[in-house]
Design a protein around this motif. Structure first.
Motif, mmCIF file in Angstrom:
data_model
loop_
_atom_site.group_PDB
_atom_site.id
_atom_site.type_symbol
_atom_site.label_atom_id
_atom_site.label_comp_id
_atom_site.label_asym_id
_atom_site.label_seq_id
_atom_site.Cartn_x
_atom_site.Cartn_y
_atom_site.Cartn_z
ATOM 1 N N ASN A 149 1.002 2.950 10.147
ATOM 2 C CA ASN A 149 2.035 2.858 9.286
ATOM 3 C C ASN A 149 3.513 2.379 9.902
ATOM 4 O O ASN A 149 4.077 2.844 10.324
ATOM 5 C CB ASN A 149 2.369 4.310 8.677
ATOM 6 C CG ASN A 149 3.062 4.213 7.267
ATOM 7 O OD1 ASN A 149 3.601 3.092 6.693
ATOM 8 N ND2 ASN A 149 3.734 5.360 6.715
ATOM 9 N N LEU A 178 -4.085 5.807 6.784
ATOM 10 C CA LEU A 178 -2.751 5.185 7.096
ATOM 11 C C LEU A 178 -2.331 6.264 8.237
ATOM 12 O O LEU A 178 -1.622 7.454 7.651
ATOM 13 C CB LEU A 178 -1.960 4.891 6.039
ATOM 14 C CG LEU A 178 -0.464 4.542 6.386
ATOM 15 C CD1 LEU A 178 -0.630 3.069 6.838
ATOM 16 C CD2 LEU A 178 0.272 4.094 4.716
ATOM 17 N N ASN A 193 4.165 1.513 1.949
ATOM 18 C CA ASN A 193 2.962 0.930 2.764
ATOM 19 C C ASN A 193 1.800 1.613 2.073
ATOM 20 O O ASN A 193 0.726 1.090 1.908
ATOM 21 C CB ASN A 193 2.883 1.311 4.373
ATOM 22 C CG ASN A 193 3.854 0.256 5.041
ATOM 23 O OD1 ASN A 193 4.035 -0.907 4.508
ATOM 24 N ND2 ASN A 193 4.162 0.564 6.325
ATOM 25 N N ALA A 194 1.680 3.041 2.059
ATOM 26 C CA ALA A 194 0.727 3.556 1.340
ATOM 27 C C ALA A 194 0.384 3.197 -0.235
ATOM 28 O O ALA A 194 -0.595 2.684 -0.497
ATOM 29 C CB ALA A 194 0.743 5.092 1.090
ATOM 30 N N GLU A 195 1.491 2.928 -0.938
ATOM 31 C CA GLU A 195 1.265 2.320 -2.386
ATOM 32 C C GLU A 195 0.756 0.864 -2.253
ATOM 33 O O GLU A 195 0.025 0.644 -3.231
ATOM 34 C CB GLU A 195 2.527 2.442 -3.009
ATOM 35 C CG GLU A 195 2.645 1.963 -4.459
ATOM 36 C CD GLU A 195 3.826 2.143 -5.149
ATOM 37 O OE1 GLU A 195 3.978 1.727 -6.317
ATOM 38 O OE2 GLU A 195 4.982 2.603 -4.652
ATOM 39 N N ALA A 198 -3.032 1.067 -1.289
ATOM 40 C CA ALA A 198 -3.668 1.384 -2.519
ATOM 41 C C ALA A 198 -4.028 0.246 -3.536
ATOM 42 O O ALA A 198 -4.977 0.057 -4.088
ATOM 43 C CB ALA A 198 -3.239 2.637 -3.067
ATOM 44 N N LEU A 205 -7.898 4.034 -0.067
ATOM 45 C CA LEU A 205 -6.996 4.773 0.926
ATOM 46 C C LEU A 205 -7.328 6.248 0.953
ATOM 47 O O LEU A 205 -6.929 6.959 0.004
ATOM 48 C CB LEU A 205 -5.520 4.642 0.400
ATOM 49 C CG LEU A 205 -4.322 5.243 1.431
ATOM 50 C CD1 LEU A 205 -4.480 4.812 2.730
ATOM 51 C CD2 LEU A 205 -2.842 4.954 0.832
ATOM 52 N N THR A 208 -3.481 9.708 4.124
ATOM 53 C CA THR A 208 -2.143 9.167 5.241
ATOM 54 C C THR A 208 -1.756 10.507 6.435
ATOM 55 O O THR A 208 -2.208 11.365 5.979
ATOM 56 C CB THR A 208 -1.014 8.913 4.389
ATOM 57 O OG1 THR A 208 -0.341 10.195 3.632
ATOM 58 C CG2 THR A 208 -1.176 7.984 3.590
#
Length: 231
Positions: A149, A178, A193-195, A198, A205, A208
């Motif tokens: 991340n 992540l 970053n996660a969004e 995905a 994903l 995290t």
């Protein structure tokens, strides 16, 4: 070889691949599963009176409850912090490409599920003739991609997925984890970053992991993911 397992790969080195693999092994062991752990080759090992010790292998072994022996977790170990073929060459040795594959055999009868950790990214050399993706394709275990991340993770993750789809089109991809491997207080991308992953990845994903955390942000059925069929 028929076995239920997951292959843990990174988008690069130093993304927390061993940390994530150990967390998965520990979660499975805590649920009562007989967990095997296998790292085909490791470099940058510690020189001790007992021989070379792969710290990654020790972490995996401890997380799984010390199944079989540490030697069987990682049968090929090298001193120099280089890709295994180069590290082996520095010692006047070669990575045994056959052992990369047969080293998994002791785990077949001993485990319900095996967590296999690669060495570096998918296109990192594993032997004189193999990259990590080549071994992954042969084993056929669902791929879990560990991504750091940080700024640049979108590109690194998409490139890893493209590599997997191109070099091993039938390999099942379980998804992406992540992981925030370093603190990075000034990195504004951490919040999005996660969004972005995905939305942009053609693989899910899965979870995290916050910096310093030892648990995933949500439960994942790792045992079920290990049953994914080839594409």
């Amino acid at each position: 070889m028929a076995i239920r397992g997951l292959l843990i790969a990174g988008t690069n080195t130093e993304v927390g691949k061993t940390h994530v693999a150990a967390m998965i092994a520990r979660t499975l062991a805590a649920s009562g599963r007989r967990v095997g752990v296998y790292k085909p080759a490791a470099s940058g090992c510690l020189a001790t009176a007992e021989g070379l010790i792969a710290e990654d292998a020790v972490a995996l072994w401890e997380a799984a409850g010390r199944p079989l022996t540490l030697e069987q977790v990682c049968p090929q170990r090298f001193l120099a912090p280089l890709a295994p073929p180069r590290a082996a060459q520095a010692e006047g040795r070669r990575v045994d490409a056959t052992l990369l594959r047969t080293g998994l055999e002791p785990w077949l009868a001993a485990s319900e599920i095996v967590i296999v950790e690669g060495a570096g990214g998918l296109m990192s050399p594993l032997s004189d003739v193999d990259y990590n993706i080549d071994l992954a394709a042969e084993l056929g275990l669902p791929l879990v991609i560990v991504a750091a991340n940080e700024l640049g993770v979108i590109n690194a993750t998409l490139q890893t997925l493209i590599t997997a789809r191109t070099r091993a089109p039938h390999l099942p991809i379980a998804g992406v984890v992540l992981n925030q491997a370093t603190e990075r207080p000034s990195d504004a991308s951490l919040a999005s970053n996660a969004e972005e992953l995905a939305a942009r990845c053609d693989a899910p994903l899965l979870a995290t992991i916050s910096y310093g955390a030892s648990t995933f942000d949500q439960p994942v059925d790792w045992f079920a993911l290990a049953t994914m069929k080839p594409n």
